[in-house]
Design a protein around this motif. Structure first.
Motif, mmCIF file in Angstrom:
data_model
loop_
_atom_site.group_PDB
_atom_site.id
_atom_site.type_symbol
_atom_site.label_atom_id
_atom_site.label_comp_id
_atom_site.label_asym_id
_atom_site.label_seq_id
_atom_site.Cartn_x
_atom_site.Cartn_y
_atom_site.Cartn_z
ATOM 1 N N ALA A 183 -3.587 0.093 -32.676
ATOM 2 C CA ALA A 183 -3.128 -1.209 -33.164
ATOM 3 C C ALA A 183 -4.123 -1.753 -34.183
ATOM 4 O O ALA A 183 -4.787 -2.770 -33.951
ATOM 5 C CB ALA A 183 -2.951 -2.193 -32.012
ATOM 6 N N ASP A 184 -4.247 -1.058 -35.336
ATOM 7 C CA ASP A 184 -5.102 -1.514 -36.440
ATOM 8 C C ASP A 184 -6.497 -1.901 -35.945
ATOM 9 O O ASP A 184 -6.904 -3.065 -35.982
ATOM 10 C CB ASP A 184 -4.460 -2.688 -37.170
ATOM 11 N N VAL A 185 -7.255 -0.921 -35.516
ATOM 12 C CA VAL A 185 -8.594 -1.145 -34.968
ATOM 13 C C VAL A 185 -9.624 -1.050 -36.088
ATOM 14 O O VAL A 185 -9.690 -0.055 -36.816
ATOM 15 C CB VAL A 185 -8.913 -0.113 -33.868
ATOM 16 N N HIS A 186 -10.450 -2.101 -36.232
ATOM 17 C CA HIS A 186 -11.563 -2.113 -37.180
ATOM 18 C C HIS A 186 -12.859 -1.950 -36.401
ATOM 19 O O HIS A 186 -13.140 -2.718 -35.474
ATOM 20 C CB HIS A 186 -11.602 -3.434 -37.952
ATOM 21 N N THR A 187 -13.670 -0.991 -36.792
ATOM 22 C CA THR A 187 -14.954 -0.778 -36.149
ATOM 23 C C THR A 187 -15.857 -0.022 -37.106
ATOM 24 O O THR A 187 -15.385 0.688 -38.010
ATOM 25 C CB THR A 187 -14.807 -0.001 -34.830
ATOM 26 N N SER A 188 -17.164 -0.174 -36.920
ATOM 27 C CA SER A 188 -18.119 0.529 -37.777
ATOM 28 C C SER A 188 -18.454 1.919 -37.250
ATOM 29 O O SER A 188 -19.068 2.706 -37.972
ATOM 30 C CB SER A 188 -19.409 -0.291 -37.896
ATOM 31 N N GLU A 189 -18.038 2.221 -36.029
ATOM 32 C CA GLU A 189 -18.241 3.564 -35.489
ATOM 33 C C GLU A 189 -17.318 3.801 -34.307
ATOM 34 O O GLU A 189 -16.968 2.869 -33.576
ATOM 35 C CB GLU A 189 -19.698 3.781 -35.070
ATOM 36 N N TRP A 190 -16.899 5.058 -34.161
ATOM 37 C CA TRP A 190 -16.170 5.510 -32.982
ATOM 38 C C TRP A 190 -17.093 6.416 -32.171
ATOM 39 O O TRP A 190 -17.855 7.203 -32.739
ATOM 40 C CB TRP A 190 -14.918 6.288 -33.371
ATOM 41 N N VAL A 191 -17.007 6.281 -30.865
ATOM 42 C CA VAL A 191 -17.820 7.107 -29.962
ATOM 43 C C VAL A 191 -16.880 7.951 -29.113
ATOM 44 O O VAL A 191 -15.952 7.426 -28.473
ATOM 45 C CB VAL A 191 -18.711 6.241 -29.057
ATOM 46 N N VAL A 209 -20.576 11.759 -28.952
ATOM 47 C CA VAL A 209 -20.482 12.091 -30.376
ATOM 48 C C VAL A 209 -20.083 10.820 -31.110
ATOM 49 O O VAL A 209 -19.143 10.128 -30.704
ATOM 50 C CB VAL A 209 -19.455 13.211 -30.638
ATOM 51 N N VAL A 210 -20.794 10.509 -32.191
ATOM 52 C CA VAL A 210 -20.565 9.272 -32.943
ATOM 53 C C VAL A 210 -19.991 9.608 -34.313
ATOM 54 O O VAL A 210 -20.419 10.579 -34.957
ATOM 55 C CB VAL A 210 -21.870 8.465 -33.083
ATOM 56 N N TYR A 211 -19.037 8.795 -34.743
ATOM 57 C CA TYR A 211 -18.436 8.925 -36.066
ATOM 58 C C TYR A 211 -18.593 7.589 -36.795
ATOM 59 O O TYR A 211 -17.999 6.580 -36.386
ATOM 60 C CB TYR A 211 -16.946 9.279 -35.965
ATOM 61 N N GLU A 212 -19.408 7.579 -37.835
ATOM 62 C CA GLU A 212 -19.581 6.365 -38.632
ATOM 63 C C GLU A 212 -18.303 6.104 -39.423
ATOM 64 O O GLU A 212 -17.800 6.996 -40.120
ATOM 65 C CB GLU A 212 -20.779 6.500 -39.556
ATOM 66 N N THR A 213 -17.792 4.877 -39.342
ATOM 67 C CA THR A 213 -16.478 4.544 -39.873
ATOM 68 C C THR A 213 -16.576 3.383 -40.853
ATOM 69 O O THR A 213 -17.251 2.388 -40.560
ATOM 70 C CB THR A 213 -15.526 4.149 -38.723
ATOM 71 N N PRO A 214 -15.911 3.466 -42.007
ATOM 72 C CA PRO A 214 -15.852 2.292 -42.905
ATOM 73 C C PRO A 214 -15.189 1.117 -42.189
ATOM 74 O O PRO A 214 -14.113 1.242 -41.627
ATOM 75 C CB PRO A 214 -15.006 2.794 -44.080
#
Length: 504
Positions: A355-363, A282-287
Motif C-alpha cells: 500500500a504505497d510504502v515509503h521507507t529509506s531501507e527494507w530489511v 539483509v538490508v536494501y537501501e531504498t530511495p
C-alpha cells in the motif's frame, strides 16, 4: 527602598543593552536563512529538460524514474518546474488513476415473430409465452380469437428478442443492437422503437432509430443498421414499428459493453543487498520517494524456496547516558518467495502487493540461515505532474535538494474547470535524461559548513553575552551592598564619639 529602585533601573538599562546584542544576532540568523531559502534551478542537484509541444496553457508530464531516485523527500517536496529564465511554474502532482477500457462483444439474439391483425401493431399485444425451467423462451404467440382462416391472413407486427447468456449468470450489459436484413433486400426504410423487460409483462422504452438500406446496381450499399442506447441489463426486448413495413430480419446481434481497467504503467528498480545490523538480516537501501506498491525478490539460484519476514529497523534511545542506541526490527509482512526450474518451465513467486510504502531501507530477515542474498525488486506507479505554462519554454524539472518545502498546489489552482477527461487528454511532455548540476554538492557542503560555523559563532557570542551580563550583574550587586553598609555604620560611630565626650 532607594537602593532597590537604583538596582532595578540599572538592571533595565543593562537588559536594553543585552536585547540589542540579541537583536543583532537574530538579524544575522535571519539573513543566513534568507540566503539559504533562495529557490533557483542551480539550487537543485539534478535537472531534467522537458520536450514536446508546449504551446498550450496547461501541460502534463509523467514523472520519470529519475525523479523518484534523486528526490530527498517522500512527498516530492523538492520537485520544481522552471522556465528558461528560472521562474517557477505553478504545478500539481496527480496520483495515477486507473483508466477503464471499454470493449464490445457480439451477443446473438434469438428472434420470435409476433403475428397479429394488420391494424393491431400500435396496441399492446396479449402474449402467450412458453419458457423452459431456466427461464429461456421456447415460444411466443399473440393470443387471438380469430378463426384459422383469419389467422392465416395475419401479418408480422413485432419481434421479441432474447439475448443469449450463460445459465446462472447476470444478463449482459447491452448498449446497442445491430440489424442484418434478409438476403435480396435492396432498399428498406422504417422507424422502430425498442422496449425491454425482465418478465415479459412490464416494458420500458429505451430507444428508437431510423433503419434504412440502399444498394445500387454495383452492389455498393449505404445503410444505417444500428440502434444505440444507454447500456442496461435486460432479459427480453421487443421491437415495434412506428413507420415502414415490419421485416423479419436475418439476424439481430446485441453488443455487450465490457469495461476493464487498463494495464498499469509501473516503474521497477532492483536493489542490491547489504549486511544488516542483526544476525542474518539483509538490508536494501531504498530511495525515500518511492512509494512501493509491489515487492518481490530476484534470485540468482535456480531452485530456491525462501520464507522471510520483511520490515524496517527502528532506532531506540539508550536506556542510560553514554550507552549506544538500540536498533529494533519491526516486521511489516511475512511471505514465501521461490524460484523453481521444473522441466521446461520456471515457477516464480511473483510480487507481493503493498500500500504505497515509503521507507529509506527494507530489511529482509530469513526464517533460516542459508546464505542467500537475493536482489529486492520494487515497483511503483509514477504520478503525473500538471503545470500552468505561464513562462517561456523550454521548461525544466528540478529535483534533489535537502530541507525543501513543497510548492505543489491543488489541481483547481492550476487547471480550474477542467474535467477528469480533459485532464487525462492534456498535451504530454517528455522528460529527458537527468543532468547533474556541476558543483551543487560542493556548494551544499560548503553552505552546510558555513551555517554550522555561523551557528557556533552565534552560540559563543550568546554565551559571552551571558557571561558578561553575569559579571555586570555581580558588580552591580556588590556596589549596592557596599552602599547599603555605609549609611548604617556612620550614625553608630557618631553616637559612640558623642558618648565618649559627654561630662559626668
Amino acid at each position: 527602598m532607594t537602593a532597590l529602585i537604583t538596582f532595578l533601573g540599572r538592571a533595565a538599562r543593562n537588559r536594553s543593552r543585552t536585547c540589542g546584542f540579541i537583536n543583532i544576532a537574530c538579524l544575522a540568523m535571519l539573513s543566513a536563512s534568507l540566503a539559504w531559502a533562495s529557490d533557483m534551478p542551480q539550487n537543485y542537484g539534478h535537472s531534467l529538460p522537458l520536450t514536446g509541444a508546449a504551446s498550450q496553457g496547461v501541460l502534463q508530464v509523467r514523472l520519470p524514474r529519475e525523479v523518484y531516485l534523486y528526490s530527498r523527500s517522500p512527498d516530492l517536496a523538492d520537485l520544481r518546474v522552471f522556465d528558461m529564465h528560472g521562474a517557477a511554474m505553478p504545478f500539481s502532482v496527480r496520483s495515477a488513476v486507473p483508466e477503464q477500457r471499454s470493449t464490445h462483444r457480439t451477443v446473438p439474439c434469438k428472434l420470435f415473430a409476433l403475428m397479429d391483425d394488420a391494424g393491431a401493431a400500435d396496441a399492446a399485444p396479449d402474449l402467450d409465452v412458453h419458457t423452459g425451467d431456466d427461464g429461456r423462451l421456447l415460444s411466443v404467440h399473440v393470443r387471438s380469437t380469430s378463426t384459422a382462416a383469419h389467422a392465416a391472413a395475419q401479418q408480422l407486427t413485432g419481434l421479441i428478442l432474447e439475448p443469449s447468456s450463460q445459465s446462472g449468470q447476470a444478463a449482459p450489459l447491452i448498449d446497442a443492437l445491430r440489424f442484418t436484413p434478409p438476403p435480396g433486400t435492396h432498399a428498406y426504410n422504417a422507424q422502430i422503437w425498442l422496449e425491454t423487460s425482465d418478465d415479459l409483462k412490464q416494458w420500458d422504452v429505451v430507444g428508437a432509430t431510423e433503419l434504412n438500406w440502399l444498394v445500387n446496381q454495383d452492389a455498393q450499399s449505404l445503410s444505417n443498421d444500428k440502434l444505440t442506447f444507454d447500456g442496461r441489463r435486460f432479459r427480453y426486448a421487443r421491437l415495434r414499428w412506428q413507420s415502414g413495413k415490419p421485416l423479419m430480419f436475418a439476424r439481430i446481434d446485441a453488443e455487450e459493453e465490457i469495461s476493464s481497467p487498463s494495464a498499469r504503467q509501473l516503474e521497477t528498480i532492483l536493489l542490491d543487498p547489504k549486511g544488516g545490523r542483526q544476525g542474518q538480516d539483509v538490508v536494501y537501501e531504498t530511495p525515500i520517494a518511492i512509494g512501493a506498491n509491489q515487492l518481490g525478490l530476484k534470485f540468482s539460484e535456480k531452485n530456491i524456496v525462501l520464507p522471510v519476514v520483511l520490515g524496517h529497523y527502528r532506532e531506540l534511545p539508550p536506556r542510560q547516558l553514554g550507552q549506544a542506541s538500540v536498533w529494533r526490527f519491526e516486521p511489516a509482512l511475512n511471505a514465501v518467495f521461490y524460484h523453481i526450474q521444473q522441466g521446461q518451465h520456471e515457477r516464480d513467486s511473483g510480487d507481493v502487493r503493498l500500500a504505497d510504502v515509503h521507507t529509506s531501507e527494507w530489511v529482509l530477515r530469513p526464517a533460516a540461515s542459508n546464505g542467500v542474498h537475493p536482489q529486492l525488486r520494487l515497483s511503483w506507479e509514477p504520478a503525473t505532474l500538471v503545470f500552468l505554462a505561464s513562462g517561456s519554454p523550454p521548461y525544466t524539472l528540478a529535483i534533489d535538494r535537502d530541507h525543501a518545502t513543497t510548492t505543489a498546489t491543488d489541481i483547481d489552482r492550476v487547471a480550474p474547470g477542467f474535467s477528469v477527461e480533459e485532464l487525462r487528454n492534456l498535451p504530454q511532455l517528455t522528460a529527458g535524461p537527468a543532468r547533474l548540476q556541476q558543483g551543487i554538492r560542493a556548494a551544499e557542503e560548503h553552505a552546510v559548513k558555513d551555517a554550522a560555523s555561523a551557528a557556533r559563532r552565534r552560540l559563543w557570542l550568546l554565551w559571552g553575552l551571558l557571561l558578561l551580563g553575569m559579571l555586570v550583574l555581580s558588580w552591580m550587586v556588590w556596589r549596592l551592598l557596599k552602599q547599603d553598609q555605609q549609611p548604617t555604620n556612620a550614625p553608630d560611630n557618631a553616637s559612640t564619639h558623642n558618648a565618649g565626650n559627654a561630662k559626668p
